[in-house]
Design a protein around this motif. Structure first.
Motif, mmCIF file in Angstrom:
data_model
loop_
_atom_site.group_PDB
_atom_site.id
_atom_site.type_symbol
_atom_site.label_atom_id
_atom_site.label_comp_id
_atom_site.label_asym_id
_atom_site.label_seq_id
_atom_site.Cartn_x
_atom_site.Cartn_y
_atom_site.Cartn_z
ATOM 1 N N SER A 165 0.532 -1.149 0.058
ATOM 2 C CA SER A 165 -0.163 0.153 -0.238
ATOM 3 C C SER A 165 0.928 1.286 0.134
ATOM 4 N N ARG A 166 0.334 2.394 -0.350
ATOM 5 C CA ARG A 166 1.104 3.525 -0.338
ATOM 6 C C ARG A 166 1.516 4.004 1.131
ATOM 7 N N TRP A 167 0.635 3.483 2.142
ATOM 8 C CA TRP A 167 1.203 3.739 3.537
ATOM 9 C C TRP A 167 2.065 2.847 4.020
ATOM 10 N N THR A 168 2.530 1.836 3.476
ATOM 11 C CA THR A 168 3.791 1.022 3.792
ATOM 12 C C THR A 168 5.009 1.607 2.840
ATOM 13 N N LEU A 169 4.526 1.938 1.551
ATOM 14 C CA LEU A 169 5.697 2.655 0.757
ATOM 15 C C LEU A 169 6.281 4.222 1.220
ATOM 16 N N ARG A 170 5.147 4.913 1.886
ATOM 17 C CA ARG A 170 5.788 6.317 2.100
ATOM 18 C C ARG A 170 7.038 6.184 3.297
ATOM 19 N N PRO A 171 6.734 5.625 4.284
ATOM 20 C CA PRO A 171 7.703 5.697 5.331
ATOM 21 C C PRO A 171 9.209 5.199 4.747
ATOM 22 N N ALA A 172 9.346 4.163 3.941
ATOM 23 C CA ALA A 172 10.376 3.610 3.401
ATOM 24 C C ALA A 172 11.068 4.648 2.417
ATOM 25 N N LEU A 173 10.029 5.381 1.547
ATOM 26 C CA LEU A 173 10.887 6.459 0.770
ATOM 27 C C LEU A 173 11.310 7.350 1.366
ATOM 28 N N ALA A 174 10.427 7.798 2.529
ATOM 29 C CA ALA A 174 10.891 8.916 3.502
ATOM 30 C C ALA A 174 12.388 8.552 4.091
ATOM 31 N N ARG A 175 12.512 7.558 4.627
ATOM 32 C CA ARG A 175 13.782 6.954 5.177
ATOM 33 C C ARG A 175 14.997 7.152 4.004
ATOM 34 N N LEU A 176 14.757 6.583 2.926
ATOM 35 C CA LEU A 176 15.624 6.730 1.625
ATOM 36 C C LEU A 176 16.020 8.031 1.436
ATOM 37 N N ASP A 177 14.916 8.928 1.496
ATOM 38 C CA ASP A 177 15.202 10.569 1.318
ATOM 39 C C ASP A 177 16.153 11.203 2.393
ATOM 40 N N ALA A 178 15.690 10.649 3.583
ATOM 41 C CA ALA A 178 16.683 11.096 4.880
ATOM 42 C C ALA A 178 17.828 10.634 4.541
ATOM 43 N N GLU A 179 18.319 9.457 4.147
ATOM 44 C CA GLU A 179 19.645 9.036 4.007
ATOM 45 C C GLU A 179 20.444 9.666 2.755
ATOM 46 N N GLY A 180 19.628 10.327 1.853
ATOM 47 C CA GLY A 180 20.160 10.931 0.662
ATOM 48 C C GLY A 180 20.386 10.115 -0.518
ATOM 49 N N LEU A 181 19.625 8.795 -0.635
ATOM 50 C CA LEU A 181 19.631 7.850 -1.624
ATOM 51 C C LEU A 181 18.430 8.361 -2.558
ATOM 52 N N LEU A 182 17.529 9.140 -1.930
ATOM 53 C CA LEU A 182 16.366 9.609 -3.008
ATOM 54 C C LEU A 182 16.123 10.895 -2.674
ATOM 55 N N THR A 183 15.636 11.888 -3.759
ATOM 56 C CA THR A 183 15.064 13.101 -3.495
ATOM 57 C C THR A 183 13.694 13.014 -3.779
ATOM 58 N N ARG A 184 12.909 13.704 -3.075
ATOM 59 C CA ARG A 184 11.629 13.750 -3.595
ATOM 60 C C ARG A 184 10.811 15.095 -3.554
ATOM 61 N N SER A 185 10.128 15.122 -4.709
ATOM 62 C CA SER A 185 9.312 16.468 -4.704
ATOM 63 C C SER A 185 8.053 16.200 -5.490
ATOM 64 N N GLN A 186 6.999 17.220 -5.040
ATOM 65 C CA GLN A 186 5.517 16.759 -5.532
ATOM 66 C C GLN A 186 5.630 17.142 -6.818
ATOM 67 N N LYS A 187 6.607 18.093 -7.480
ATOM 68 C CA LYS A 187 6.192 18.342 -8.748
ATOM 69 C C LYS A 187 7.008 17.328 -9.724
ATOM 70 N N ARG A 188 8.204 17.222 -9.287
ATOM 71 C CA ARG A 188 9.193 16.430 -10.142
ATOM 72 C C ARG A 188 9.066 14.612 -9.705
ATOM 73 N N GLY A 189 8.404 14.366 -8.576
ATOM 74 C CA GLY A 189 8.364 13.242 -8.175
ATOM 75 C C GLY A 189 9.437 12.673 -7.495
ATOM 76 N N THR A 190 9.837 11.296 -7.483
ATOM 77 C CA THR A 190 11.200 10.605 -6.579
ATOM 78 C C THR A 190 12.299 10.288 -7.606
ATOM 79 N N THR A 191 13.453 10.825 -7.265
ATOM 80 C CA THR A 191 14.621 10.558 -8.232
ATOM 81 C C THR A 191 15.783 10.057 -7.218
ATOM 82 N N VAL A 192 16.432 8.991 -7.797
ATOM 83 C CA VAL A 192 17.459 8.275 -7.079
ATOM 84 C C VAL A 192 18.751 9.456 -7.338
ATOM 85 N N CYS A 193 19.450 9.387 -5.988
ATOM 86 C CA CYS A 193 20.396 10.499 -6.159
ATOM 87 C C CYS A 193 21.876 9.749 -6.679
ATOM 88 N N ASN A 194 22.569 10.740 -7.183
ATOM 89 C CA ASN A 194 24.051 10.137 -7.299
ATOM 90 C C ASN A 194 24.704 9.945 -6.019
#
Length: 182
Positions: free
Chosen positions: A42-71
């Motif tokens: 579910s999205r409710w399972t996905l969101r905390p996982a994405l938030a943690r990856l974002d906090a660790e710098g593996l992803l960047t998330r933006s409402q307009k641009r979506g979720t991008t894998v970081c370099n």
């Protein structure tokens, strides 16, 4: 042993897939609804996982641009300069507690920065004028150095000359997650 939640399991899976190149740096992930469906969660399972990856710098998330894998380039280790080992055994309880807090904070910072911590004893007898210069010779402009006290004042000019990013531990408590140390 505590069982991992679905979100934690998903976080581990996505992290492995990002680090293995399954999701290459710079690529965009599918929108949340689509990605959740593809992953069978579910999205409710996905969101905390994405938030943690974002906090660790593996992803960047933006409402307009979506979720991008970081370099993620290789990060040099954080080097903690230490006096001789005997000094650590002879310090007071309060000093040892301070060092434990320092180690704990450095480990948390290194985890977020995706890098290692190394310790470097700089003296055989804990005398500031008897520094092990050959051991220190490997420090350079890529080095991120943490010193634990003004005991290292003899090294400050050397660290500055080498272009090391340096910080003194007593100033570290509020700066652990600041980019200038990693």
């Amino acid at each position: 042993m505590k069982r991992q939640s679905k979100s934690e399991q998903l976080y581990e899976r996505l992290k492995r897939e990002i680090q293995s190149g399954h999701y290459p740096a710079g690529s965009r992930l599918a929108p949340e609804i689509t990605l959740a469906t593809e992953l069978g969660v579910s999205r409710w399972t996905l969101r905390p996982a994405l938030a943690r990856l974002d906090a660790e710098g593996l992803l960047t998330r933006s409402q307009k641009r979506g979720t991008t894998v970081c370099n993620r380039k290789h990060q040099p280790p954080i080097t903690l300069l230490l006096p001789c080992p005997e000094h650590l055994l002879q310090t007071s309880y309060t000093s040892r507690q301070g060092l434990m807090q320092l180690f704990s904070g450095l480990m948390a910072g290194a985890s977020i920065a995706n890098c290692a911590i190394e310790t470097l004893p700089v003296s055989q007898d804990n005398h500031p004028q008897h520094l092990d210069w050959p051991r220190l010779d490997r420090l350079n402009a890529d080095s991120r150095v943490v010193v634990s006290s003004f005991w290292y004042e003899y090294l400050f000019d050397f660290l500055l000359e080498r272009g090391c990013q340096s910080i003194r531990a007593s100033a570290l408590t509020e700066l652990l997650y600041v980019d200038n140390i990693y």
